[in-house]
Design a protein around this motif. Structure first.
Motif, PDB file in Angstrom:
ATOM      1  N   ALA A  33       0.835  -1.200   0.000  1.00 55.05           N
ATOM      2  CA  ALA A  33       0.000   0.000   0.000  1.00 55.05           C
ATOM      3  C   ALA A  33       0.867   1.247   0.000  1.00 55.05           C
ATOM      4  N   TRP A  34       0.320   2.312  -0.564  1.00 57.45           N
ATOM      5  CA  TRP A  34       0.964   3.616  -0.587  1.00 57.45           C
ATOM      6  C   TRP A  34      -0.025   4.615  -0.013  1.00 57.45           C
ATOM      7  N   GLN A  35       0.444   5.438   0.940  1.00 58.37           N
ATOM      8  CA  GLN A  35      -0.417   6.443   1.562  1.00 58.37           C
ATOM      9  C   GLN A  35      -0.027   7.825   1.080  1.00 58.37           C
ATOM     10  N   ASP A  36      -0.929   8.767   1.258  1.00 55.33           N
ATOM     11  CA  ASP A  36      -0.729  10.170   0.874  1.00 55.33           C
ATOM     12  C   ASP A  36      -0.381  10.307  -0.610  1.00 55.33           C
ATOM     13  N   VAL A  37      -1.116   9.598  -1.455  1.00 51.93           N
ATOM     14  CA  VAL A  37      -0.902   9.669  -2.896  1.00 51.93           C
ATOM     15  C   VAL A  37      -1.703  10.857  -3.422  1.00 51.93           C
ATOM     16  N   ARG A  38      -1.058  11.703  -4.208  1.00 57.85           N
ATOM     17  CA  ARG A  38      -1.728  12.876  -4.775  1.00 57.85           C
ATOM     18  C   ARG A  38      -2.753  12.448  -5.821  1.00 57.85           C
ATOM     19  N   PRO A  39      -3.797  13.234  -5.998  1.00 56.25           N
ATOM     20  CA  PRO A  39      -4.792  12.907  -7.026  1.00 56.25           C
ATOM     21  C   PRO A  39      -4.146  12.803  -8.407  1.00 56.25           C
ATOM     22  N   GLY A  40      -4.617  11.861  -9.194  1.00 57.36           N
ATOM     23  CA  GLY A  40      -4.087  11.648 -10.533  1.00 57.36           C
ATOM     24  C   GLY A  40      -4.250  10.199 -10.952  1.00 57.36           C
ATOM     25  N   THR A  41      -3.715   9.900 -12.133  1.00 60.86           N
ATOM     26  CA  THR A  41      -3.779   8.542 -12.645  1.00 60.86           C
ATOM     27  C   THR A  41      -2.397   7.911 -12.556  1.00 60.86           C
ATOM     28  N   TYR A  42      -2.349   6.704 -12.032  1.00 64.51           N
ATOM     29  CA  TYR A  42      -1.106   5.991 -11.808  1.00 64.51           C
ATOM     30  C   TYR A  42      -1.213   4.582 -12.403  1.00 64.51           C
ATOM     31  N   THR A  43      -0.070   3.927 -12.516  1.00 64.91           N
ATOM     32  CA  THR A  43      -0.013   2.525 -12.901  1.00 64.91           C
ATOM     33  C   THR A  43       0.675   1.778 -11.780  1.00 64.91           C
ATOM     34  N   VAL A  44       0.065   0.674 -11.364  1.00 60.51           N
ATOM     35  CA  VAL A  44       0.670  -0.179 -10.348  1.00 60.51           C
ATOM     36  C   VAL A  44       1.289  -1.364 -11.077  1.00 60.51           C
ATOM     37  N   LEU A  45       2.575  -1.616 -10.812  1.00 56.85           N
ATOM     38  CA  LEU A  45       3.326  -2.713 -11.422  1.00 56.85           C
ATOM     39  C   LEU A  45       3.794  -3.634 -10.304  1.00 56.85           C
ATOM     40  N   VAL A  46       3.532  -4.948 -10.477  1.00 55.81           N
ATOM     41  CA  VAL A  46       3.972  -5.927  -9.479  1.00 55.81           C
ATOM     42  C   VAL A  46       4.922  -6.904 -10.155  1.00 55.81           C
ATOM     43  N   VAL A  47       6.141  -7.000  -9.598  1.00 55.60           N
ATOM     44  CA  VAL A  47       7.145  -7.937 -10.088  1.00 55.60           C
ATOM     45  C   VAL A  47       7.444  -8.905  -8.949  1.00 55.60           C
ATOM     46  N   CYS A  48       7.237 -10.198  -9.225  1.00 55.35           N
ATOM     47  CA  CYS A  48       7.456 -11.228  -8.208  1.00 55.35           C
ATOM     48  C   CYS A  48       8.957 -11.438  -7.984  1.00 55.35           C
ATOM     49  N   ALA A  49       9.296 -12.140  -6.895  1.00 53.91           N
ATOM     50  CA  ALA A  49      10.692 -12.397  -6.553  1.00 53.91           C
ATOM     51  C   ALA A  49      11.394 -13.241  -7.615  1.00 53.91           C
ATOM     52  N   ASP A  50      10.628 -14.000  -8.410  1.00 51.31           N
ATOM     53  CA  ASP A  50      11.234 -14.793  -9.480  1.00 51.31           C
ATOM     54  C   ASP A  50      11.367 -13.992 -10.786  1.00 51.31           C
ATOM     55  N   ASN A  51      11.240 -12.678 -10.689  1.00 52.73           N
ATOM     56  CA  ASN A  51      11.372 -11.725 -11.801  1.00 52.73           C
ATOM     57  C   ASN A  51      10.287 -11.853 -12.865  1.00 52.73           C
ATOM     58  N   THR A  52       9.131 -12.433 -12.528  1.00 53.55           N
ATOM     59  CA  THR A  52       7.994 -12.434 -13.440  1.00 53.55           C
ATOM     60  C   THR A  52       7.071 -11.281 -13.053  1.00 53.55           C
ATOM     61  N   THR A  53       6.416 -10.720 -14.035  1.00 49.95           N
ATOM     62  CA  THR A  53       5.475  -9.637 -13.777  1.00 49.95           C
ATOM     63  C   THR A  53       4.117 -10.247 -13.456  1.00 49.95           C
ATOM     64  N   ALA A  54       3.621  -9.984 -12.247  1.00 52.44           N
ATOM     65  CA  ALA A  54       2.312 -10.502 -11.841  1.00 52.44           C
ATOM     66  C   ALA A  54       1.205  -9.745 -12.558  1.00 52.44           C
ATOM     67  N   GLY A  55       1.457  -8.500 -12.938  1.00 55.43           N
ATOM     68  CA  GLY A  55       0.474  -7.712 -13.661  1.00 55.43           C
ATOM     69  C   GLY A  55       0.693  -6.233 -13.483  1.00 55.43           C
ATOM     70  N   THR A  56      -0.012  -5.480 -14.309  1.00 52.91           N
ATOM     71  CA  THR A  56      -0.037  -4.025 -14.194  1.00 52.91           C
ATOM     72  C   THR A  56      -1.492  -3.603 -14.247  1.00 52.91           C
ATOM     73  N   GLN A  57      -1.796  -2.507 -13.575  1.00 52.20           N
ATOM     74  CA  GLN A  57      -3.170  -2.015 -13.573  1.00 52.20           C
ATOM     75  C   GLN A  57      -3.162  -0.520 -13.320  1.00 52.20           C
ATOM     76  N   SER A  58      -3.995   0.196 -14.057  1.00 48.20           N
ATOM     77  CA  SER A  58      -4.126   1.637 -13.873  1.00 48.20           C
ATOM     78  C   SER A  58      -5.086   1.916 -12.739  1.00 48.20           C
ATOM     79  N   VAL A  59      -4.861   3.019 -12.061  1.00 47.91           N
ATOM     80  CA  VAL A  59      -5.744   3.422 -10.973  1.00 47.91           C
ATOM     81  C   VAL A  59      -5.813   4.952 -10.954  1.00 47.91           C
ATOM     82  N   ALA A  60      -6.999   5.475 -10.683  1.00 47.06           N
ATOM     83  CA  ALA A  60      -7.190   6.913 -10.570  1.00 47.06           C
ATOM     84  C   ALA A  60      -7.410   7.258  -9.107  1.00 47.06           C
TER      85      ALA A  60
END
Length: 177
Positions: A87-114
């Motif tokens: 989690a991230w707190q005190d995020v300013r308003p706007g559109t962001y992309t969340v990227l998750v990379v697992c410990a085995d260097n595979t990308t679990a996924g990306t997702q946009s969030v406003a």
């Protein structure tokens, strides 16, 4: 001479057995992926990654133009074998992309969030490139609870019973050429 071939008639018992089998199997297991949500100025992500040497992986909150975990606001995933989160707190308003990379260097996924302005209501995350269902969730992960699943199962069961009744009724009528 009569017909010696056995005549099978599905009935309510067979339909009920098939329904019980279908309900016993249950929903398919969740596939890897991520689920992102906002609550005020807090952005949260849930993922499923394999553990390697006590580490699940890293999630990063990326602003426009950022493409790697190191460029954004990285956060280590914490949790259990079935679900990890960051989690991230005190995020300013706007559109962001969340990227998750697992410990085995595979990308679990990306997702946009406003992230909404402080006076506005929370805006749900919009799916982008994700590898399946949100982590830790089964068939109800798309915002539907168990009610649609039970209703769907009841409809399938009713259809099976109706089909069995129709076939049984049809088989009891004489065959005409």
């Amino acid at each position: 001479m009569g017909n010696t071939q056995p005549h099978l008639r599905p009935g309510p018992v067979a339909a009920a057995a098939a329904l019980a089998l279908g309900l016993a199997v249950g929903p398919a297991a969740a596939e890897p992926g991520i689920f992102v949500s906002t609550s005020g100025s807090t952005v949260s992500v849930t993922a499923v990654c394999p553990e390697i040497d006590g580490v699940w992986g890293t999630a990063s909150l990326l602003s426009a133009g950022q493409t790697s975990v190191a460029e954004g606001r990285p956060a280590e995933l914490t949790g259990t074998a079935t679900s990890q989160s960051a989690a991230w707190q005190d995020v300013r308003p706007g559109t962001y992309t969340v990227l998750v990379v697992c410990a085995d260097n595979t990308t679990a996924g990306t997702q946009s969030v406003a992230v909404p302005a402080a006076s506005g209501p929370a805006v749900p995350a919009t799916p982008a490139a994700s590898r399946g269902r949100p982590a830790g969730h089964s068939a109800g992960a798309d915002g539907h609870g168990p009610v649609p699943l039970v209703a769907g199962g009841a409809l399938v069961g009713a259809a099976m019973i109706g089909t069995g009744w129709y076939l049984r009724r049809r088989s009891s009528q004489p065959y005409r050429l």
